[in-house]
Design a protein around this motif. Structure first.
Motif, PDB file in Angstrom:
ATOM      1  N   UNK A  56      31.715  34.116  28.116  1.00 17.15           N
ATOM      2  CA  UNK A  56      31.761  33.824  29.550  1.00 17.15           C
ATOM      3  C   UNK A  56      32.963  32.944  29.842  1.00 17.15           C
ATOM      4  N   UNK A  57      33.531  33.156  31.011  1.00 18.18           N
ATOM      5  CA  UNK A  57      34.706  32.405  31.446  1.00 18.18           C
ATOM      6  C   UNK A  57      34.517  31.947  32.887  1.00 18.18           C
ATOM      7  N   UNK A  58      35.002  30.744  33.205  1.00 14.82           N
ATOM      8  CA  UNK A  58      34.918  30.278  34.597  1.00 14.82           C
ATOM      9  C   UNK A  58      36.053  30.872  35.424  1.00 14.82           C
ATOM     10  N   UNK A  59      35.743  31.328  36.626  1.00 13.98           N
ATOM     11  CA  UNK A  59      36.765  31.821  37.552  1.00 13.98           C
ATOM     12  C   UNK A  59      36.537  31.204  38.927  1.00 13.98           C
ATOM     13  N   UNK A  60      37.617  31.055  39.646  1.00  9.84           N
ATOM     14  CA  UNK A  60      37.577  30.574  41.020  1.00  9.84           C
ATOM     15  C   UNK A  60      37.883  31.759  41.935  1.00  9.84           C
ATOM     16  N   UNK A  61      37.733  31.575  43.220  1.00  6.36           N
ATOM     17  CA  UNK A  61      37.982  32.663  44.160  1.00  6.36           C
ATOM     18  C   UNK A  61      39.451  33.085  44.160  1.00  6.36           C
ATOM     19  N   UNK A  62      40.324  32.234  43.654  1.00  8.44           N
ATOM     20  CA  UNK A  62      41.749  32.560  43.624  1.00  8.44           C
ATOM     21  C   UNK A  62      42.236  32.961  42.227  1.00  8.44           C
ATOM     22  N   UNK A  63      41.344  33.075  41.262  1.00 17.30           N
ATOM     23  CA  UNK A  63      41.724  33.479  39.912  1.00 17.30           C
ATOM     24  C   UNK A  63      42.196  34.922  39.918  1.00 17.30           C
ATOM     25  N   UNK A  64      43.355  35.168  39.329  1.00 12.36           N
ATOM     26  CA  UNK A  64      43.880  36.526  39.232  1.00 12.36           C
ATOM     27  C   UNK A  64      43.464  37.139  37.897  1.00 12.36           C
ATOM     28  N   UNK A  65      43.617  38.436  37.772  1.00 14.65           N
ATOM     29  CA  UNK A  65      43.325  39.105  36.502  1.00 14.65           C
ATOM     30  C   UNK A  65      44.223  38.538  35.407  1.00 14.65           C
ATOM     31  N   UNK A  66      45.480  38.284  35.746  1.00 13.31           N
ATOM     32  CA  UNK A  66      46.397  37.691  34.758  1.00 13.31           C
ATOM     33  C   UNK A  66      45.874  36.321  34.299  1.00 13.31           C
ATOM     34  N   UNK A  67      45.397  35.506  35.240  1.00  9.15           N
ATOM     35  CA  UNK A  67      44.818  34.201  34.874  1.00  9.15           C
ATOM     36  C   UNK A  67      43.613  34.395  33.955  1.00  9.15           C
ATOM     37  N   UNK A  68      42.760  35.370  34.297  1.00  4.78           N
ATOM     38  CA  UNK A  68      41.572  35.636  33.498  1.00  4.78           C
ATOM     39  C   UNK A  68      41.959  36.088  32.088  1.00  4.78           C
ATOM     40  N   UNK A  69      42.934  36.985  32.002  1.00  4.55           N
ATOM     41  CA  UNK A  69      43.393  37.458  30.694  1.00  4.55           C
ATOM     42  C   UNK A  69      43.959  36.297  29.871  1.00  4.55           C
ATOM     43  N   UNK A  70      44.747  35.434  30.501  1.00  3.29           N
ATOM     44  CA  UNK A  70      45.327  34.292  29.801  1.00  3.29           C
ATOM     45  C   UNK A  70      44.232  33.356  29.298  1.00  3.29           C
ATOM     46  N   UNK A  71      43.255  33.058  30.141  1.00  5.28           N
ATOM     47  CA  UNK A  71      42.137  32.196  29.741  1.00  5.28           C
ATOM     48  C   UNK A  71      41.368  32.814  28.583  1.00  5.28           C
ATOM     49  N   UNK A  72      41.098  34.115  28.673  1.00 10.75           N
ATOM     50  CA  UNK A  72      40.376  34.816  27.617  1.00 10.75           C
ATOM     51  C   UNK A  72      41.161  34.780  26.306  1.00 10.75           C
ATOM     52  N   UNK A  73      42.447  35.062  26.390  1.00 13.03           N
ATOM     53  CA  UNK A  73      43.266  35.079  25.178  1.00 13.03           C
ATOM     54  C   UNK A  73      43.350  33.694  24.542  1.00 13.03           C
ATOM     55  N   UNK A  74      43.425  32.656  25.358  1.00 10.81           N
ATOM     56  CA  UNK A  74      43.425  31.285  24.813  1.00 10.81           C
ATOM     57  C   UNK A  74      42.089  30.989  24.129  1.00 10.81           C
TER      58      UNK A  74
END
Length: 95
Positions: A56-74
């Motif tokens: 599971x990952x935290x996202x905000x209403x302004x999180x982009x797919x790129x942000x999500x991918x970066x968070x996941x990869x980290x």
């Protein structure tokens, strides 16, 4: 004090909504997103893997797919420089 708590919450909501509408997002936040913004917390998104695992990952209403991918990869300790080679797809189970 209660006034400070209200000011803090109002500031959090204003900042999140401002970031949302400053982003490249083309739609208004959904009801669930607004409830999470009002509750001072991100939405936790489950990411499932082909291997059968999940995280599971935290996202905000302004999180982009790129942000999500970066968070996941980290989180998975993957090479961020290879981000164009990884994909995320969505499965909607809501009716």
């Amino acid at each position: 004090s209660q006034v400070e708590a209200i000011q803090k919450k109002a500031n959090y909501i204003a900042i999140r909504l401002h970031h949302t509408f400053e982003s490249k997002r083309k739609v208004v936040p959904c009801e669930k997103e607004i409830r999470h913004i009002e509750g001072n917390k991100p939405i936790m998104v489950e990411v499932n893997f082909f291997s059968g695992g999940a995280t599971t990952l935290p996202v905000e209403s302004y999180t982009t797919i790129r942000d999500l991918k970066t968070t996941l990869m980290r989180k998975l300790k993957l090479n961020i420089a290879r981000i164009p080679y990884y994909s995320i797809y969505e499965i909607c189970n809501d009716s």
